[in-house]
Design a protein around this motif. Sequence first.
Motif, PDB file in Angstrom:
ATOM      1  N   LEU A  74       2.408  -1.451  -4.947  1.00  0.00           N
ATOM      2  CA  LEU A  74       2.421  -2.283  -6.138  1.00  0.00           C
ATOM      3  C   LEU A  74       2.042  -1.422  -7.332  1.00  0.00           C
ATOM      4  O   LEU A  74       1.118  -0.630  -7.259  1.00  0.00           O
ATOM      5  CB  LEU A  74       1.424  -3.428  -5.980  1.00  0.00           C
ATOM      6  CG  LEU A  74       1.663  -4.359  -4.808  1.00  0.00           C
ATOM      7  CD1 LEU A  74       0.544  -5.377  -4.726  1.00  0.00           C
ATOM      8  CD2 LEU A  74       2.999  -5.049  -4.938  1.00  0.00           C
ATOM      9  N   GLU A  75       2.752  -1.572  -8.400  1.00  0.00           N
ATOM     10  CA  GLU A  75       2.463  -0.811  -9.604  1.00  0.00           C
ATOM     11  C   GLU A  75       2.220  -1.771 -10.747  1.00  0.00           C
ATOM     12  O   GLU A  75       3.033  -2.654 -10.997  1.00  0.00           O
ATOM     13  CB  GLU A  75       3.638   0.108  -9.954  1.00  0.00           C
ATOM     14  CG  GLU A  75       3.932   1.145  -8.904  1.00  0.00           C
ATOM     15  CD  GLU A  75       5.194   1.932  -9.214  1.00  0.00           C
ATOM     16  OE1 GLU A  75       5.610   1.962 -10.387  1.00  0.00           O
ATOM     17  OE2 GLU A  75       5.755   2.509  -8.278  1.00  0.00           O
ATOM     18  N   LYS A  76       1.095  -1.595 -11.421  1.00  0.00           N
ATOM     19  CA  LYS A  76       0.833  -2.417 -12.594  1.00  0.00           C
ATOM     20  C   LYS A  76       1.945  -2.196 -13.603  1.00  0.00           C
ATOM     21  O   LYS A  76       2.444  -1.091 -13.743  1.00  0.00           O
ATOM     22  CB  LYS A  76      -0.517  -2.060 -13.222  1.00  0.00           C
ATOM     23  CG  LYS A  76      -1.675  -2.614 -12.464  1.00  0.00           C
ATOM     24  CD  LYS A  76      -2.959  -2.436 -13.230  1.00  0.00           C
ATOM     25  CE  LYS A  76      -4.081  -3.062 -12.428  1.00  0.00           C
ATOM     26  NZ  LYS A  76      -5.347  -2.946 -13.102  1.00  0.00           N
ATOM     27  N   TYR A  81       4.321  -7.231  -9.870  1.00  0.00           N
ATOM     28  CA  TYR A  81       2.952  -6.854  -9.511  1.00  0.00           C
ATOM     29  C   TYR A  81       2.054  -8.069  -9.295  1.00  0.00           C
ATOM     30  O   TYR A  81       1.499  -8.249  -8.223  1.00  0.00           O
ATOM     31  CB  TYR A  81       2.360  -5.939 -10.584  1.00  0.00           C
ATOM     32  CG  TYR A  81       0.918  -5.582 -10.314  1.00  0.00           C
ATOM     33  CD1 TYR A  81       0.597  -4.686  -9.300  1.00  0.00           C
ATOM     34  CD2 TYR A  81      -0.113  -6.146 -11.047  1.00  0.00           C
ATOM     35  CE1 TYR A  81      -0.712  -4.359  -9.034  1.00  0.00           C
ATOM     36  CE2 TYR A  81      -1.432  -5.822 -10.789  1.00  0.00           C
ATOM     37  CZ  TYR A  81      -1.730  -4.928  -9.786  1.00  0.00           C
ATOM     38  OH  TYR A  81      -3.029  -4.619  -9.520  1.00  0.00           O
ATOM     39  N   TYR A  82       1.923  -8.922 -10.295  1.00  0.00           N
ATOM     40  CA  TYR A  82       1.018 -10.065 -10.170  1.00  0.00           C
ATOM     41  C   TYR A  82       1.566 -11.110  -9.210  1.00  0.00           C
ATOM     42  O   TYR A  82       0.814 -11.768  -8.507  1.00  0.00           O
ATOM     43  CB  TYR A  82       0.689 -10.655 -11.540  1.00  0.00           C
ATOM     44  CG  TYR A  82      -0.195  -9.721 -12.327  1.00  0.00           C
ATOM     45  CD1 TYR A  82      -1.532  -9.565 -11.988  1.00  0.00           C
ATOM     46  CD2 TYR A  82       0.310  -8.951 -13.351  1.00  0.00           C
ATOM     47  CE1 TYR A  82      -2.347  -8.667 -12.665  1.00  0.00           C
ATOM     48  CE2 TYR A  82      -0.497  -8.060 -14.038  1.00  0.00           C
ATOM     49  CZ  TYR A  82      -1.819  -7.929 -13.694  1.00  0.00           C
ATOM     50  OH  TYR A  82      -2.619  -7.041 -14.357  1.00  0.00           O
ATOM     51  N   SER A  88       0.032 -12.398  -1.682  1.00  0.00           N
ATOM     52  CA  SER A  88      -0.906 -11.872  -0.686  1.00  0.00           C
ATOM     53  C   SER A  88      -2.144 -12.755  -0.557  1.00  0.00           C
ATOM     54  O   SER A  88      -2.731 -12.861   0.519  1.00  0.00           O
ATOM     55  CB  SER A  88      -1.298 -10.424  -0.999  1.00  0.00           C
ATOM     56  OG  SER A  88      -2.112 -10.360  -2.142  1.00  0.00           O
ATOM     57  N   LYS A  89      -2.545 -13.414  -1.647  1.00  0.00           N
ATOM     58  CA  LYS A  89      -3.691 -14.330  -1.587  1.00  0.00           C
ATOM     59  C   LYS A  89      -3.394 -15.556  -0.729  1.00  0.00           C
ATOM     60  O   LYS A  89      -4.284 -16.113  -0.095  1.00  0.00           O
ATOM     61  CB  LYS A  89      -4.100 -14.799  -2.989  1.00  0.00           C
ATOM     62  CG  LYS A  89      -4.760 -13.748  -3.821  1.00  0.00           C
ATOM     63  CD  LYS A  89      -6.166 -13.527  -3.330  1.00  0.00           C
ATOM     64  CE  LYS A  89      -6.890 -12.564  -4.254  1.00  0.00           C
ATOM     65  NZ  LYS A  89      -8.162 -12.175  -3.712  1.00  0.00           N
ATOM     66  N   PHE A  90      -2.140 -15.998  -0.723  1.00  0.00           N
ATOM     67  CA  PHE A  90      -1.782 -17.216   0.004  1.00  0.00           C
ATOM     68  C   PHE A  90      -1.469 -16.968   1.468  1.00  0.00           C
ATOM     69  O   PHE A  90      -1.510 -17.885   2.277  1.00  0.00           O
ATOM     70  CB  PHE A  90      -0.586 -17.910  -0.663  1.00  0.00           C
ATOM     71  CG  PHE A  90      -0.912 -18.426  -2.034  1.00  0.00           C
ATOM     72  CD1 PHE A  90      -2.038 -19.200  -2.252  1.00  0.00           C
ATOM     73  CD2 PHE A  90      -0.105 -18.133  -3.106  1.00  0.00           C
ATOM     74  CE1 PHE A  90      -2.348 -19.669  -3.515  1.00  0.00           C
ATOM     75  CE2 PHE A  90      -0.408 -18.597  -4.378  1.00  0.00           C
ATOM     76  CZ  PHE A  90      -1.532 -19.371  -4.580  1.00  0.00           C
TER      77      PHE A  90
END
Length: 114
Positions: A74-76, A81-82, A88-90
């Motif tokens: 992942l690259e900002k 990215y977000y 990934s949180k879910f």
Amino acid sequence: MNSRTMKVVGERIRSLREQRKWSQMKLGELADLHYTYIGRIERGENNVTMKSIEKVAVALDVPFEELFRFIQPLEKGRDEYYLSLLVSKFQGRSVTDQKRAYEMLSYMLDWKDE
């Protein structure tokens, strides 16, 4: 595996461990690996064996390939990215939790647009 791949896999392992609210020590015990080794894996410092990664997958109760799901770093600044961080949180959450989070996020985004 090269160091970049190890870093991404390590981040994925850390994410899955933290979703379960486990310490490195607990994951190490469940995977039959020393907790300091788990820390090195998560930081991408070790060139680990497939056997060790398999032990971690079994301990996390996920398919082996789940550890490689987000192998693209992942690259900002990239559009995804977000979005990737949200996804990934879910992962690993129940369908009920995912639905609630979706509804809350939808409400927040709809409210802001009005």
